[in-house]
Design an enzyme around this catalytic site. Structure first.
Site, mmCIF file in Angstrom:
data_model
loop_
_atom_site.group_PDB
_atom_site.id
_atom_site.type_symbol
_atom_site.label_atom_id
_atom_site.label_comp_id
_atom_site.label_asym_id
_atom_site.label_seq_id
_atom_site.Cartn_x
_atom_site.Cartn_y
_atom_site.Cartn_z
ATOM 1 N N GLU A 167 55.521 26.746 32.403
ATOM 2 C CA GLU A 167 54.713 27.814 31.796
ATOM 3 C C GLU A 167 54.518 27.494 30.317
ATOM 4 O O GLU A 167 55.491 27.306 29.595
ATOM 5 C CB GLU A 167 55.411 29.168 31.987
ATOM 6 C CG GLU A 167 54.774 30.319 31.228
ATOM 7 C CD GLU A 167 53.287 30.449 31.498
ATOM 8 O OE1 GLU A 167 52.899 30.636 32.648
ATOM 9 O OE2 GLU A 167 52.502 30.347 30.530
ATOM 10 N N THR A 215 46.094 36.026 32.709
ATOM 11 C CA THR A 215 45.233 37.080 33.264
ATOM 12 C C THR A 215 46.055 38.211 33.885
ATOM 13 O O THR A 215 45.689 39.389 33.814
ATOM 14 C CB THR A 215 44.308 36.494 34.348
ATOM 15 O OG1 THR A 215 43.741 35.291 33.856
ATOM 16 C CG2 THR A 215 43.207 37.456 34.716
ATOM 17 N N SER A 227 43.435 45.221 36.407
ATOM 18 C CA SER A 227 43.319 46.658 36.674
ATOM 19 C C SER A 227 44.424 47.185 37.579
ATOM 20 O O SER A 227 44.450 48.370 37.898
ATOM 21 C CB SER A 227 41.956 46.964 37.295
ATOM 22 O OG SER A 227 40.947 46.353 36.547
ATOM 23 N N ILE A 240 45.022 47.012 40.705
ATOM 24 C CA ILE A 240 44.675 47.582 42.015
ATOM 25 C C ILE A 240 45.074 46.607 43.126
ATOM 26 O O ILE A 240 44.760 45.421 43.054
ATOM 27 C CB ILE A 240 43.159 47.857 42.124
ATOM 28 C CG1 ILE A 240 42.710 48.788 41.005
ATOM 29 C CG2 ILE A 240 42.815 48.435 43.491
ATOM 30 C CD1 ILE A 240 41.197 48.861 40.845
ATOM 31 N N HIS A 252 43.789 45.911 46.165
ATOM 32 C CA HIS A 252 42.533 46.211 46.856
ATOM 33 C C HIS A 252 42.719 46.247 48.370
ATOM 34 O O HIS A 252 43.502 45.466 48.922
ATOM 35 C CB HIS A 252 41.485 45.161 46.509
ATOM 36 C CG HIS A 252 41.060 45.197 45.074
ATOM 37 N ND1 HIS A 252 40.152 46.117 44.595
ATOM 38 C CD2 HIS A 252 41.422 44.437 44.012
ATOM 39 C CE1 HIS A 252 39.973 45.918 43.300
ATOM 40 N NE2 HIS A 252 40.724 44.906 42.915
#
Ligand SMILES: Cc1cc2nc3c(=O)[nH]c(=O)nc-3n(C[C@H](O)[C@H](O)[C@H](O)COP(=O)(O)OP(=O)(O)OC[C@H]3O[C@@H](n4cnc5c(N)ncnc54)[C@H](O)[C@@H]3O)c2cc1C
Length: 148
Positions: free
Chosen positions: A17, A26, A31, A33, A35
């Site tokens: 990393e 990112t 958000s 969610i 999905h």
């Protein structure tokens, strides 16, 4: 998550990393969610992994003690044209294997979300949820480390 999966086997693995910690790419700012899987084109890798990933998170929640709320999701429509789009999402979601999808009437939506005053209807996806993405990434990595 890949590292955790590999850590189930007798392998030597390393996580590289470039930043001071993991999950500050990112993943730190999405958000959050989980999905349901009605968005992606039917047959696409994204559609297949989305529906399977959603199901896996139901198992992973207990295994990794993840902070997830299975809220379900509403896609709200405010025009007749958008109501048509909901029908398309419903059909696509069914083809993708998303369970429990339903178009709700204005009255049904307002029972759940009384502040959506301009709504005409909504697509209800009970399998969607929200999570803490940073915490999830850390949990995968910690589990891999514990596995050796
Ligand atoms: C605004 C926004 C909203 C989103 N909302 C959602 C959502 O609601 N639900 C959802 O499922 N998805 C969402 N996504 C997508 C999701 O955030 C990404 O698919 C996911 O975070 C990608 O994870 P990743 O581990 O592949 O990449 P990242 O989280 O970016 O991780 C990549 C890692 O690699 C490291 N790295 C890069 N180059 C090197 C190198 N040369 N050497 C070593 N390390 C390196 C980085 O530092 C970083 O830590 C959203 C995306 C965005 C932008």
């Amino acid at each position: 998550a890949v590292l955790r999966e590999l850590s189930k086997y007798d392998l030597k693995c390393v996580l590289l990393e470039k930043e001071p910690d993991i999950a500050i790419g990112t993943t730190k700012a999405n958000s959050a969610i989980l999905h349901a899987g009605f968005d992606a084109p039917t047959g696409s890798l994204k559609a297949i992994t989305n529906v399977r990933g959603n199901a896996l998170y139901h198992e992973l929640q207990n295994e990794l003690d993840l902070d997830i709320k299975w809220t379900g999701s509403l896609v709200a429509a405010t025009t007749d044209e958008e109501m048509q789009t909901l029908q398309e999402l419903l059909q696509r979601g069914k083809k993708n294997g998303v369970e429990g999808l339903q178009i709700l009437s204005k009255e049904e939506v307002l029972k759940q979300e009384p502040n959506l005053t301009t709504v005409k209807g909504a697509l209800w996806a009970p399998s969607a949820g929200v999570c803490w993405p940073f915490g999830a990434a850390i949990a995968f990595a910690q589990c891999a480390v514990q596995n050796g």
